[in-house]
Design a protein around this motif. Structure first.
Motif, PDB file in Angstrom:
ATOM      1  N   GLU A 153       0.595  -0.983   0.285  1.00  0.00           N
ATOM      2  CA  GLU A 153      -0.088   0.071   0.139  1.00  0.00           C
ATOM      3  C   GLU A 153       0.225   1.262  -0.372  1.00  0.00           C
ATOM      4  O   GLU A 153       0.562   1.769  -0.889  1.00  0.00           O
ATOM      5  N   ALA A 154       1.388   1.083   0.786  1.00  0.00           N
ATOM      6  CA  ALA A 154       3.000   2.069   0.971  1.00  0.00           C
ATOM      7  C   ALA A 154       4.093   2.024   1.334  1.00  0.00           C
ATOM      8  O   ALA A 154       3.979   1.407   1.953  1.00  0.00           O
ATOM      9  N   LYS A 155       4.879   2.438   0.755  1.00  0.00           N
ATOM     10  CA  LYS A 155       6.188   2.691   0.837  1.00  0.00           C
ATOM     11  C   LYS A 155       7.041   3.100   2.269  1.00  0.00           C
ATOM     12  O   LYS A 155       6.522   3.882   2.858  1.00  0.00           O
ATOM     13  N   TYR A 156       8.540   2.901   2.699  1.00  0.00           N
ATOM     14  CA  TYR A 156       9.203   3.576   3.281  1.00  0.00           C
ATOM     15  C   TYR A 156       8.892   4.784   3.198  1.00  0.00           C
ATOM     16  O   TYR A 156       9.295   5.235   2.110  1.00  0.00           O
ATOM     17  N   PRO A 157       9.260   5.647   4.388  1.00  0.00           N
ATOM     18  CA  PRO A 157       8.987   5.619   5.492  1.00  0.00           C
ATOM     19  C   PRO A 157       7.414   5.807   6.309  1.00  0.00           C
ATOM     20  O   PRO A 157       6.919   5.833   7.418  1.00  0.00           O
ATOM     21  N   THR A 158       6.539   5.033   5.208  1.00  0.00           N
ATOM     22  CA  THR A 158       4.889   5.647   5.441  1.00  0.00           C
ATOM     23  C   THR A 158       4.512   4.417   6.903  1.00  0.00           C
ATOM     24  O   THR A 158       3.923   5.744   7.977  1.00  0.00           O
ATOM     25  N   ILE A 195      19.380   2.992  -3.995  1.00  0.00           N
ATOM     26  CA  ILE A 195      18.954   3.879  -2.829  1.00  0.00           C
ATOM     27  C   ILE A 195      19.651   3.503  -1.825  1.00  0.00           C
ATOM     28  O   ILE A 195      19.099   2.657  -0.577  1.00  0.00           O
ATOM     29  N   PRO A 196      21.276   3.779  -1.637  1.00  0.00           N
ATOM     30  CA  PRO A 196      21.684   3.509  -0.528  1.00  0.00           C
ATOM     31  C   PRO A 196      21.530   4.545   0.575  1.00  0.00           C
ATOM     32  O   PRO A 196      21.691   4.473   1.971  1.00  0.00           O
ATOM     33  N   GLU A 197      20.834   5.729   0.376  1.00  0.00           N
ATOM     34  CA  GLU A 197      21.016   6.368   1.783  1.00  0.00           C
ATOM     35  C   GLU A 197      19.679   5.193   2.383  1.00  0.00           C
ATOM     36  O   GLU A 197      19.799   6.481   3.360  1.00  0.00           O
ATOM     37  N   ASN A 198      18.514   5.629   1.192  1.00  0.00           N
ATOM     38  CA  ASN A 198      17.096   4.991   2.654  1.00  0.00           C
ATOM     39  C   ASN A 198      17.897   3.627   3.588  1.00  0.00           C
ATOM     40  O   ASN A 198      16.994   3.278   4.410  1.00  0.00           O
ATOM     41  N   TRP A 199      18.708   2.635   2.837  1.00  0.00           N
ATOM     42  CA  TRP A 199      19.055   1.589   3.355  1.00  0.00           C
ATOM     43  C   TRP A 199      19.495   1.976   4.873  1.00  0.00           C
ATOM     44  O   TRP A 199      19.672   1.320   5.797  1.00  0.00           O
ATOM     45  N   LYS A 200      20.231   3.172   4.502  1.00  0.00           N
ATOM     46  CA  LYS A 200      21.310   3.821   6.062  1.00  0.00           C
ATOM     47  C   LYS A 200      20.186   4.620   6.590  1.00  0.00           C
ATOM     48  O   LYS A 200      20.018   3.635   7.663  1.00  0.00           O
ATOM     49  N   VAL A 201      19.758   5.106   6.106  1.00  0.00           N
ATOM     50  CA  VAL A 201      18.905   6.093   7.520  1.00  0.00           C
ATOM     51  C   VAL A 201      17.615   4.891   7.829  1.00  0.00           C
ATOM     52  O   VAL A 201      16.825   5.393   9.225  1.00  0.00           O
ATOM     53  N   ALA A 202      17.098   3.996   7.123  1.00  0.00           N
ATOM     54  CA  ALA A 202      15.879   3.316   7.646  1.00  0.00           C
ATOM     55  C   ALA A 202      16.669   2.835   9.323  1.00  0.00           C
ATOM     56  O   ALA A 202      16.013   1.380   9.770  1.00  0.00           O
ATOM     57  N   SER A 203      18.065   2.338   8.791  1.00  0.00           N
ATOM     58  CA  SER A 203      18.650   1.361  10.268  1.00  0.00           C
ATOM     59  C   SER A 203      19.005   1.884  11.447  1.00  0.00           C
ATOM     60  O   SER A 203      19.740   3.032  11.702  1.00  0.00           O
ATOM     61  N   ALA A 204      18.038   1.688  12.256  1.00  0.00           N
ATOM     62  CA  ALA A 204      18.130   1.908  14.071  1.00  0.00           C
ATOM     63  C   ALA A 204      20.025   2.467  14.460  1.00  0.00           C
ATOM     64  O   ALA A 204      20.247   3.457  14.988  1.00  0.00           O
ATOM     65  N   LEU A 205      20.624   1.978  13.462  1.00  0.00           N
ATOM     66  CA  LEU A 205      22.504   2.142  14.161  1.00  0.00           C
ATOM     67  C   LEU A 205      22.623   2.800  13.695  1.00  0.00           C
ATOM     68  O   LEU A 205      23.635   3.679  14.795  1.00  0.00           O
ATOM     69  N   ALA A 240      13.781  -4.222   0.579  1.00  0.00           N
ATOM     70  CA  ALA A 240      13.960  -4.016  -0.842  1.00  0.00           C
ATOM     71  C   ALA A 240      13.026  -3.137  -1.144  1.00  0.00           C
ATOM     72  O   ALA A 240      13.132  -2.186  -1.663  1.00  0.00           O
ATOM     73  N   PHE A 241      11.972  -3.888  -1.614  1.00  0.00           N
ATOM     74  CA  PHE A 241      10.271  -3.379  -1.840  1.00  0.00           C
ATOM     75  C   PHE A 241       9.761  -2.722  -0.693  1.00  0.00           C
ATOM     76  O   PHE A 241       9.407  -1.515  -1.253  1.00  0.00           O
ATOM     77  N   TRP A 242      10.207  -2.342   0.449  1.00  0.00           N
ATOM     78  CA  TRP A 242       9.607  -1.641   1.388  1.00  0.00           C
ATOM     79  C   TRP A 242      10.369  -0.543   1.098  1.00  0.00           C
ATOM     80  O   TRP A 242       9.889   0.536   0.990  1.00  0.00           O
ATOM     81  N   LEU A 243      11.512  -0.506   0.992  1.00  0.00           N
ATOM     82  CA  LEU A 243      12.812   0.797   0.299  1.00  0.00           C
ATOM     83  C   LEU A 243      12.920   1.608  -0.697  1.00  0.00           C
ATOM     84  O   LEU A 243      13.334   2.605  -0.593  1.00  0.00           O
ATOM     85  N   GLY A 244      11.776   0.593  -1.083  1.00  0.00           N
ATOM     86  CA  GLY A 244      11.781   1.543  -2.818  1.00  0.00           C
ATOM     87  C   GLY A 244      12.556   1.032  -3.981  1.00  0.00           C
ATOM     88  O   GLY A 244      13.260   1.659  -4.551  1.00  0.00           O
ATOM     89  N   GLY A 245      14.476   0.263  -3.389  1.00  0.00           N
ATOM     90  CA  GLY A 245      14.857  -0.647  -4.065  1.00  0.00           C
ATOM     91  C   GLY A 245      15.480  -0.638  -3.833  1.00  0.00           C
ATOM     92  O   GLY A 245      16.129  -1.140  -2.309  1.00  0.00           O
TER      93      GLY A 245
END
Length: 312
Positions: A127-132, A229-239, A219-224
């Protein structure tokens, strides 16, 4: 007659579109997962909980309406006290499947120990990708705080608990208190989405990490993919957000290493900043262990003991 027929056809097409605005993936359920796991773990059972008169149950309460999409939560409120610590619960399912009903047993059992617990519906990746979905849960936290007296909660004692992908989201939510990237400015509330404790049940802490594996569902949730889209993979990580402002953390882990990606690096930062953290690994357990006995009771024990230490 032709005009009437055309009008009716258009009317029913509109109704059909409105009634199914998004797809639902029902592949991840407690029963289907049980069928898979019981082959290797024949001793497991689905918990059967007795009704508890000290816990008030409310289902499908509305916390937000966004473009005709209504978002709900279930509440389990300990009624013997007027100001309980609250636990916001996020279901798993690879950011794509699962639903809030899967957290009801956990919510009821934790509530019976003196808490108010809330199982949150959020928008999934079909229905909606990260970060919705993350923003949805943060909006739910604000709504619940706004109604603190109704739900017998102390708004300064809020824990977020998630399982699997929900654990990843819980850790991200807890490490991004007041971060504008994950805030919905249009959501009307007098409260913040700040939480005071994190309980991560087998959720990864870093998407791109030597211990992690790059999954299609992430990858599907993060949009690629991470190279797209390396920035999404980084920013979506709690670390990536863990620092001196991170609240206390409990990690409840299965015996499968890839679900712990980033955990030890996160613990190192927490220890450097003297932030309480605790790891409980359930030996020989599969992923999704929290649904089934004997691991269900163990999960509740570790959770309530941690909450008592932090809040009581």
């Amino acid at each position: 007659m032709r005009k009437t027929g055309l009008f009716l056809l258009m009317f029913f097409c509109v109704i059909a579109v409105q009634s199914q605005q998004y797809q639902v993936d029902t592949s991840y359920t407690i029963k289907s997962t049980f069928t898979k796991l019981v082959k290797k773990h024949p001793f497991i059972t689905i918990p059967e909980l007795k009704p508890n008169t000290d816990v008030k149950e409310s289902f499908d309460l509305v916390y937000n309406k966004d473009q005709n999409r209504v978002l709900h939560f279930d509440a389990f409120v300990y009624t013997k006290k007027k100001k309980n610590p609250a636990v916001i619960m996020i279901h798993g399912g690879g950011w794509r499947s699962g639903n809030k009903n899967q957290m009801q047993s956990i919510g009821k059992e934790i509530a019976a120990k003196g808490f108010s617990t809330f199982a949150i519906e959020y928008r999934l990746s079909l229905e909606a990708k990260y970060p919705t979905g993350v923003i949805d849960v943060k909006n739910a936290i604000k709504f619940i705080k706004d109604n603190a007296s109704k739900f017998n909660i102390d708004p300064d004692k809020i824990a977020v608990l998630g399982c699997s992908s929900g654990g990843q989201m819980a850790a991200l939510i807890g490490t991004t208190n007041n971060n504008p990237i994950f805030e919905d400015a249009s959501f009307k509330s007098k409260s913040s989405s700040k939480v005071n404790a994190i309980i991560d049940v087998d959720g990864v802490l870093a998407f791109k990490h030597p211990e992690s594996s790059e999954g299609d569902m992430a990858a599907f949730w993060l949009g690629g993919k991470s190279n797209e889209i390396p920035e999404n993979w980084k920013v979506a990580s709690a670390l990536s957000h863990t620092d001196k402002n991170t609240p206390p953390v409990l990690y409840i882990c299965s015996s499968i290493p890839r679900f712990h990606a980033g955990r030890d690096d996160m613990i190192k930062i927490l220890n450097e900043n003297k932030i309480y953290n605790e790891v409980q690994t359930i030996a020989d357990s599969p992923h999704s262990f929290w649904f089934y006995e004997p691991w269900f009771s163990e999960t509740i024990l570790y959770t309530t003991r941690f909450l008592d230490k932090i809040f009581k």
